[in-house]
Motif scaffolding. Structure first.
Motif, PDB file in Angstrom:
ATOM      1  N   VAL A  60       1.178  -1.293  -0.115  1.00  0.00           N
ATOM      2  CA  VAL A  60      -0.079   0.605   0.218  1.00  0.00           C
ATOM      3  C   VAL A  60       0.954   0.964   0.041  1.00  0.00           C
ATOM      4  O   VAL A  60       1.961   1.314   0.493  1.00  0.00           O
ATOM      5  CB  VAL A  60      -0.588   0.210   1.050  1.00  0.00           C
ATOM      6  CG1 VAL A  60      -1.573   0.618   1.504  1.00  0.00           C
ATOM      7  CG2 VAL A  60      -1.610  -0.995   0.849  1.00  0.00           C
ATOM      8  N   LEU A  61       0.926   2.028  -1.321  1.00  0.00           N
ATOM      9  CA  LEU A  61       1.255   2.997  -0.662  1.00  0.00           C
ATOM     10  C   LEU A  61       0.346   4.396  -1.093  1.00  0.00           C
ATOM     11  O   LEU A  61      -0.575   4.730  -1.778  1.00  0.00           O
ATOM     12  CB  LEU A  61       2.256   3.552  -2.900  1.00  0.00           C
ATOM     13  CG  LEU A  61       3.073   2.137  -2.484  1.00  0.00           C
ATOM     14  CD1 LEU A  61       3.828   2.814  -3.637  1.00  0.00           C
ATOM     15  CD2 LEU A  61       4.480   2.831  -1.148  1.00  0.00           C
ATOM     16  N   LYS A  62       0.586   5.751  -0.189  1.00  0.00           N
ATOM     17  CA  LYS A  62      -0.681   6.387   0.130  1.00  0.00           C
ATOM     18  C   LYS A  62       0.208   7.909  -0.081  1.00  0.00           C
ATOM     19  O   LYS A  62       1.461   8.286   0.636  1.00  0.00           O
ATOM     20  CB  LYS A  62      -1.089   6.735   1.731  1.00  0.00           C
ATOM     21  CG  LYS A  62      -2.256   7.803   1.691  1.00  0.00           C
ATOM     22  CD  LYS A  62      -2.444   7.989   2.984  1.00  0.00           C
ATOM     23  CE  LYS A  62      -2.795   9.489   3.077  1.00  0.00           C
ATOM     24  NZ  LYS A  62      -2.458  11.090   3.196  1.00  0.00           N
ATOM     25  N   PHE A  80       2.339   7.660   3.555  1.00  0.00           N
ATOM     26  CA  PHE A  80       2.998   6.453   3.614  1.00  0.00           C
ATOM     27  C   PHE A  80       2.540   4.889   3.037  1.00  0.00           C
ATOM     28  O   PHE A  80       2.345   5.484   1.534  1.00  0.00           O
ATOM     29  CB  PHE A  80       1.484   6.500   4.201  1.00  0.00           C
ATOM     30  CG  PHE A  80       0.803   5.009   4.876  1.00  0.00           C
ATOM     31  CD1 PHE A  80       1.994   4.405   6.186  1.00  0.00           C
ATOM     32  CD2 PHE A  80      -0.257   3.767   4.929  1.00  0.00           C
ATOM     33  CE1 PHE A  80       1.197   3.372   7.321  1.00  0.00           C
ATOM     34  CE2 PHE A  80       0.730   2.549   5.150  1.00  0.00           C
ATOM     35  CZ  PHE A  80       1.238   2.011   6.145  1.00  0.00           C
ATOM     36  N   ALA A  81       3.799   4.209   3.206  1.00  0.00           N
ATOM     37  CA  ALA A  81       3.770   2.670   2.826  1.00  0.00           C
ATOM     38  C   ALA A  81       3.768   1.598   3.546  1.00  0.00           C
ATOM     39  O   ALA A  81       4.863   1.573   4.653  1.00  0.00           O
ATOM     40  CB  ALA A  81       5.703   2.934   1.926  1.00  0.00           C
ATOM     41  N   PHE A  99       4.746  -6.480   7.025  1.00  0.00           N
ATOM     42  CA  PHE A  99       6.586  -6.463   6.881  1.00  0.00           C
ATOM     43  C   PHE A  99       7.580  -5.509   7.016  1.00  0.00           C
ATOM     44  O   PHE A  99       7.838  -5.146   8.683  1.00  0.00           O
ATOM     45  CB  PHE A  99       6.565  -6.971   5.890  1.00  0.00           C
ATOM     46  CG  PHE A  99       8.074  -7.266   5.464  1.00  0.00           C
ATOM     47  CD1 PHE A  99       8.120  -8.480   6.216  1.00  0.00           C
ATOM     48  CD2 PHE A  99       8.786  -7.647   4.371  1.00  0.00           C
ATOM     49  CE1 PHE A  99       9.846  -8.844   6.301  1.00  0.00           C
ATOM     50  CE2 PHE A  99       9.709  -8.560   4.240  1.00  0.00           C
ATOM     51  CZ  PHE A  99      10.607  -8.844   5.401  1.00  0.00           C
ATOM     52  N   ILE A 100       6.320  -4.122   7.193  1.00  0.00           N
ATOM     53  CA  ILE A 100       7.288  -3.239   6.991  1.00  0.00           C
ATOM     54  C   ILE A 100       5.663  -2.141   6.975  1.00  0.00           C
ATOM     55  O   ILE A 100       5.570  -1.765   6.350  1.00  0.00           O
ATOM     56  CB  ILE A 100       8.556  -3.042   5.695  1.00  0.00           C
ATOM     57  CG1 ILE A 100       9.041  -1.333   6.120  1.00  0.00           C
ATOM     58  CG2 ILE A 100       8.126  -2.842   4.777  1.00  0.00           C
ATOM     59  CD1 ILE A 100      11.051  -1.013   6.372  1.00  0.00           C
ATOM     60  N   GLN A 101       6.120  -0.982   7.281  1.00  0.00           N
ATOM     61  CA  GLN A 101       5.756   0.072   7.061  1.00  0.00           C
ATOM     62  C   GLN A 101       5.883   1.631   7.862  1.00  0.00           C
ATOM     63  O   GLN A 101       6.941   1.098   8.691  1.00  0.00           O
ATOM     64  CB  GLN A 101       4.047  -0.218   8.079  1.00  0.00           C
ATOM     65  CG  GLN A 101       3.779   0.076   9.339  1.00  0.00           C
ATOM     66  CD  GLN A 101       2.677  -0.128  10.439  1.00  0.00           C
ATOM     67  OE1 GLN A 101       1.790  -0.371   9.573  1.00  0.00           O
ATOM     68  NE2 GLN A 101       3.027   0.399  11.485  1.00  0.00           N
ATOM     69  N   SER A 112      12.108   6.792  10.039  1.00  0.00           N
ATOM     70  CA  SER A 112      12.959   5.213  10.430  1.00  0.00           C
ATOM     71  C   SER A 112      11.298   4.467  10.213  1.00  0.00           C
ATOM     72  O   SER A 112      10.490   4.783  10.260  1.00  0.00           O
ATOM     73  CB  SER A 112      12.705   5.287  11.567  1.00  0.00           C
ATOM     74  OG  SER A 112      14.177   6.099  12.070  1.00  0.00           O
ATOM     75  N   PRO A 113      11.441   3.463   9.194  1.00  0.00           N
ATOM     76  CA  PRO A 113      10.294   2.533   8.842  1.00  0.00           C
ATOM     77  C   PRO A 113      10.151   1.613  10.610  1.00  0.00           C
ATOM     78  O   PRO A 113      10.704   1.330  11.419  1.00  0.00           O
ATOM     79  CB  PRO A 113      11.142   1.114   8.571  1.00  0.00           C
ATOM     80  CG  PRO A 113      12.311   1.193   9.114  1.00  0.00           C
ATOM     81  CD  PRO A 113      12.409   2.674   9.541  1.00  0.00           C
ATOM     82  N   VAL A 114       8.397   0.809  11.105  1.00  0.00           N
ATOM     83  CA  VAL A 114       8.434  -0.094  11.449  1.00  0.00           C
ATOM     84  C   VAL A 114       8.486  -1.544  11.267  1.00  0.00           C
ATOM     85  O   VAL A 114       7.803  -1.801   9.869  1.00  0.00           O
ATOM     86  CB  VAL A 114       7.138  -0.024  12.127  1.00  0.00           C
ATOM     87  CG1 VAL A 114       6.843  -1.266  13.040  1.00  0.00           C
ATOM     88  CG2 VAL A 114       7.064   1.132  12.940  1.00  0.00           C
TER      89      VAL A 114
END
Length: 191
Positions: A60-62, A80-81, A99-101, A112-114
């Protein structure tokens, strides 16, 4: 009822008065998620010849469009991704999770990602990214972050899988993970 009407009117006036600022990813931010697409298959092999397969199931890419919800975003519409996956573990178990957001960050040059893998999750809200290093596994893995129980405040998510560490290369994504018995799975192929 009169107070509820006043509160709703106040909120709508406040939301109209507040400007909405679009916040975009930097090129550096995009490297966290640009290496994965829906349908990708990652195959990992351990030193005991156990195979795990990770399937990328959703991406998902916003992009910001100027719509801010005052109490949720504080006047910022952030890019957001999010990437979701399924993992075929121990030859039969299928586990699904994200997996990653990552959200673009208006206060930092780079966001920084989660990142979540089985029972370990790194969250940038609580921790600073570890320093990168050169991988000992492959020379092309040059910017490797090591996430473990020391810098992953959330563990035992989705049950106990016994992961103690995973490594993530900024360009290649997930490259290895290790369980509490010392078994280490390494990326052998991406299809």
């Amino acid at each position: 009822m009169k107070y509820l009407t006043i509160i709703i009117l106040s909120l709508s006036i406040q939301s109209c008065a507040q400007d909405c600022e679009n916040v975009y990813f930097t090129e550096n931010d995009k490297t966290w998620f640009s290496n994965y697409n829906i349908g990708d298959k990652l195959i990992f092999k351990s030193q005991k010849n156990d195979l795990d397969t990770i399937f990328i199931t959703n991406k998902v890419l916003k992009e910001p469009n100027g719509n801010c919800k005052t109490f949720v975003s504080g006047g910022f519409d952030r890019e957001f991704a999010r990437i979701d996956y399924k993992i075929k573990k121990d030859s039969l178990k299928i586990i699904e999770d994200y997996f990653i957001q990552i959200n673009a960050n208006e206060k930092k040059k780079d966001a920084s990602p989660v990142i979540r893998l089985l029972n370990l999750e790194f969250s940038s809200f609580n921790n600073i990214l570890p320093k990168t290093k050169q991988s000992e596994l492959k020379t092309e893995w040059k910017n490797v972050y090591t996430f473990n129980k020391n810098n992953c405040p959330y563990s035992n998510l989705n049950g106990k899988f016994g992961l103690t560490e995973f490594e993530w290369d900024k360009e290649f994504g997930l490259i290895s993970y290790t369980n509490e018995k010392g078994e280490k799975w390494t990326l052998i192929k991406k299809e």
